[in-house]
Scaffold this motif. Structure first.
Motif, PDB file in Angstrom:
ATOM      1  N   LEU A   1     -22.461   3.877 -20.255  1.00 24.30           N
ATOM      2  CA  LEU A   1     -23.673   3.331 -19.664  1.00 24.30           C
ATOM      3  C   LEU A   1     -23.786   1.844 -19.981  1.00 24.30           C
ATOM      4  CD1 LEU A   1     -26.321   4.082 -18.145  1.00 24.30           C
ATOM      5  CD2 LEU A   1     -27.364   4.433 -20.388  1.00 24.30           C
ATOM      6  N   GLN A   2     -23.963   1.037 -18.940  1.00 26.07           N
ATOM      7  CA  GLN A   2     -24.191  -0.400 -19.092  1.00 26.07           C
ATOM      8  C   GLN A   2     -25.546  -0.722 -18.483  1.00 26.07           C
ATOM      9  OE1 GLN A   2     -20.881  -2.678 -17.508  1.00 26.07           O
ATOM     10  NE2 GLN A   2     -19.449  -1.040 -18.009  1.00 26.07           N
ATOM     11  N   VAL A   3     -26.413  -1.340 -19.271  1.00 23.22           N
ATOM     12  CA  VAL A   3     -27.770  -1.634 -18.809  1.00 23.22           C
ATOM     13  C   VAL A   3     -28.072  -3.110 -19.026  1.00 23.22           C
ATOM     14  CG1 VAL A   3     -30.220  -1.141 -19.137  1.00 23.22           C
ATOM     15  CG2 VAL A   3     -28.548   0.706 -19.331  1.00 23.22           C
ATOM     16  N   GLU A   4     -28.655  -3.728 -18.014  1.00 24.64           N
ATOM     17  CA  GLU A   4     -29.109  -5.118 -18.103  1.00 24.64           C
ATOM     18  C   GLU A   4     -30.631  -5.120 -18.009  1.00 24.64           C
ATOM     19  OE1 GLU A   4     -27.151  -6.597 -14.708  1.00 24.64           O
ATOM     20  OE2 GLU A   4     -25.152  -6.385 -15.566  1.00 24.64           O
ATOM     21  N   VAL A   5     -31.267  -5.589 -19.071  1.00 23.62           N
ATOM     22  CA  VAL A   5     -32.730  -5.626 -19.125  1.00 23.62           C
ATOM     23  C   VAL A   5     -33.180  -7.067 -18.936  1.00 23.62           C
ATOM     24  CG1 VAL A   5     -34.770  -5.047 -20.480  1.00 23.62           C
ATOM     25  CG2 VAL A   5     -32.684  -3.692 -20.741  1.00 23.62           C
ATOM     26  N   TYR A   6     -34.066  -7.305 -17.959  1.00 24.28           N
ATOM     27  CA  TYR A   6     -34.507  -8.661 -17.639  1.00 24.28           C
ATOM     28  C   TYR A   6     -35.979  -8.852 -18.029  1.00 24.28           C
ATOM     29  CZ  TYR A   6     -30.275  -8.653 -14.801  1.00 24.28           C
ATOM     30  OH  TYR A   6     -28.973  -8.557 -14.381  1.00 24.28           O
ATOM     31  N   GLY A   7     -36.250 -10.048 -18.567  1.00 28.63           N
ATOM     32  CA  GLY A   7     -37.628 -10.389 -18.917  1.00 28.63           C
ATOM     33  C   GLY A   7     -38.189  -9.508 -20.008  1.00 28.63           C
ATOM     34  N   LEU A   8     -37.404  -9.288 -21.064  1.00 23.60           N
ATOM     35  CA  LEU A   8     -37.844  -8.423 -22.166  1.00 23.60           C
ATOM     36  C   LEU A   8     -38.669  -9.226 -23.165  1.00 23.60           C
ATOM     37  CD1 LEU A   8     -37.753  -5.723 -23.707  1.00 23.60           C
ATOM     38  CD2 LEU A   8     -35.601  -6.489 -24.740  1.00 23.60           C
ATOM     39  N   ARG A   9     -39.805  -8.666 -23.525  1.00 19.92           N
ATOM     40  CA  ARG A   9     -40.669  -9.296 -24.520  1.00 19.92           C
ATOM     41  C   ARG A   9     -40.988  -8.253 -25.590  1.00 19.92           C
ATOM     42  NH1 ARG A   9     -43.563 -13.952 -23.822  1.00 19.92           N
ATOM     43  NH2 ARG A   9     -43.405 -13.768 -21.544  1.00 19.92           N
ATOM     44  N   LEU A  10     -40.610  -8.558 -26.843  1.00 21.84           N
ATOM     45  CA  LEU A  10     -40.818  -7.616 -27.928  1.00 21.84           C
ATOM     46  C   LEU A  10     -42.272  -7.611 -28.373  1.00 21.84           C
ATOM     47  CD1 LEU A  10     -37.647  -8.291 -30.108  1.00 21.84           C
ATOM     48  CD2 LEU A  10     -37.983  -6.551 -28.349  1.00 21.84           C
ATOM     49  N   GLY A  11     -42.627  -6.581 -29.113  1.00 17.07           N
ATOM     50  CA  GLY A  11     -43.984  -6.426 -29.608  1.00 17.07           C
ATOM     51  C   GLY A  11     -44.193  -4.991 -30.027  1.00 17.07           C
ATOM     52  N   SER A  12     -45.448  -4.590 -30.197  1.00 16.91           N
ATOM     53  CA  SER A  12     -45.727  -3.206 -30.576  1.00 16.91           C
ATOM     54  C   SER A  12     -45.253  -2.235 -29.505  1.00 16.91           C
ATOM     55  CB  SER A  12     -47.230  -3.021 -30.817  1.00 16.91           C
ATOM     56  OG  SER A  12     -47.974  -3.392 -29.658  1.00 16.91           O
ATOM     57  N   ALA A  13     -45.262  -2.683 -28.240  1.00 14.90           N
ATOM     58  CA  ALA A  13     -44.749  -1.879 -27.121  1.00 14.90           C
ATOM     59  C   ALA A  13     -43.905  -2.808 -26.255  1.00 14.90           C
ATOM     60  CB  ALA A  13     -45.882  -1.259 -26.310  1.00 14.90           C
ATOM     61  N   PRO A  14     -42.604  -2.981 -26.597  1.00 16.14           N
ATOM     62  CA  PRO A  14     -41.745  -3.911 -25.855  1.00 16.14           C
ATOM     63  C   PRO A  14     -41.756  -3.625 -24.350  1.00 16.14           C
ATOM     64  CG  PRO A  14     -40.635  -3.097 -27.820  1.00 16.14           C
ATOM     65  CD  PRO A  14     -41.881  -2.290 -27.673  1.00 16.14           C
ATOM     66  N   GLU A  15     -41.946  -4.676 -23.557  1.00 15.64           N
ATOM     67  CA  GLU A  15     -42.020  -4.542 -22.107  1.00 15.64           C
ATOM     68  C   GLU A  15     -40.916  -5.342 -21.441  1.00 15.64           C
ATOM     69  OE1 GLU A  15     -46.867  -3.999 -21.639  1.00 15.64           O
ATOM     70  OE2 GLU A  15     -45.929  -5.932 -21.197  1.00 15.64           O
ATOM     71  N   PHE A  16     -40.466  -4.861 -20.293  1.00 18.95           N
ATOM     72  CA  PHE A  16     -39.475  -5.615 -19.516  1.00 18.95           C
ATOM     73  C   PHE A  16     -39.925  -5.687 -18.062  1.00 18.95           C
ATOM     74  CE2 PHE A  16     -37.987  -1.197 -19.929  1.00 18.95           C
ATOM     75  CZ  PHE A  16     -37.854  -0.812 -18.602  1.00 18.95           C
ATOM     76  N   GLU A  17     -39.386  -6.676 -17.342  1.00 20.00           N
ATOM     77  CA  GLU A  17     -39.804  -6.924 -15.963  1.00 20.00           C
ATOM     78  C   GLU A  17     -38.943  -6.176 -14.945  1.00 20.00           C
ATOM     79  OE1 GLU A  17     -39.538 -11.129 -15.669  1.00 20.00           O
ATOM     80  OE2 GLU A  17     -41.035 -11.503 -17.228  1.00 20.00           O
TER      81      GLU A  17
END
Length: 232
Positions: A94-110
């Motif tokens: 599995l290869q995954v590209e995560v864009y616009g990732l912002r860490l925190g208590s609940a990490p979010e990506f775009e």
């Protein structure tokens, strides 16, 4: 002459060298801190249950880990796993590209994009487990015809069952019988056997199958997804 006196003499006698030395020390300290931060960021991303079970490796690319820990948006993060589980299939690459990732208590990506590779042996193992009466011996990939042939030795089963993988509107995939193989639908594993529908990392990360392709020795699933969160 004491060490302090010698050091003071060196600093006052060679100010440029002293400034250079201090700069090098700061760079070394900064580099060490960045390495520690890189591990912390990678560990936080891997804490997502869908990735921890797959023994994933995280590549931060050009992102600064120290800034990421402070909440700065990361343009792209690449995740690679060679032992992922997708539904009944194990040992999936599995290869995954995560864009616009912002860490925190609940990490979010775009946005998220990926590629899953299921080799022929993984597909054969599923059929051997889910359709024991068929006596499945092997699976042959036909990249020209874009089909998968399941070879069997069962007394009441066809010697060869040809299947064509297809993506579905709900973002999963199915293995559809082709030609004479349609008569074997009754002995093929059904939907309940888990031969369709992405699970584990794909479902947890919101990835949906956009396209499927049969290669020389594997089935490739092109995956895509919208914004979401990591369960870290």
């Amino acid at each position: 002459m004491t060490r302090f006196v010698r050091l003071k003499s060196a600093v006052t006698g060679h100010p440029i060298a002293a400034v250079t030395l201090v700069g090098l020390l700061l760079v070394a300290l900064g580099g060490a801190a960045e390495l520690v931060a890189q591990k912390a960021v990678a560990d936080q991303i891997r804490e997502d249950p869908a990735l921890s079970a797959a023994d994933a490796t995280v590549h931060l690319g050009d992102n600064w880990a120290l800034a990421a820990l402070a909440g700065q948006r990361m343009e792209e993060v690449d995740i690679v796993a060679d032992n992922a589980t997708l539904g009944p299939f194990t040992g999936v690459s599995l290869q995954v590209e995560v864009y616009g990732l912002r860490l925190g208590s609940a990490p979010e990506f775009e946005r998220i994009h990926g590629l899953a590779v299921l080799d022929a042996s993984a597909i054969a193992e599923v059929f051997k487990k889910e359709a024991r009466g068929m006596g499945v011996t092997s699976v042959v990939m036909n990249s020209l015809e874009q089909t998968i042939s399941v070879l069997t030795s069962g007394v009441s089963a066809p010697k060869q069952i040809v299947l064509r993988p297809e993506s579905t509107p709900d973002g999963s995939f199915v293995l559809e019988p082709v030609g004479d193989a349609k008569s074997a639908e009754g002995v093929l594993p059904g939907q309940g056997a888990g031969l369709s529908g992405p699970q584990d990392p794909m479902a947890a990360l919101g990835l949906k199958v956009q396209a499927v392709a049969v290669g020389r020795d594997s089935l490739r699933l092109v995956l895509d997804g919208d914004s979401g969160k990591l369960q870290s």
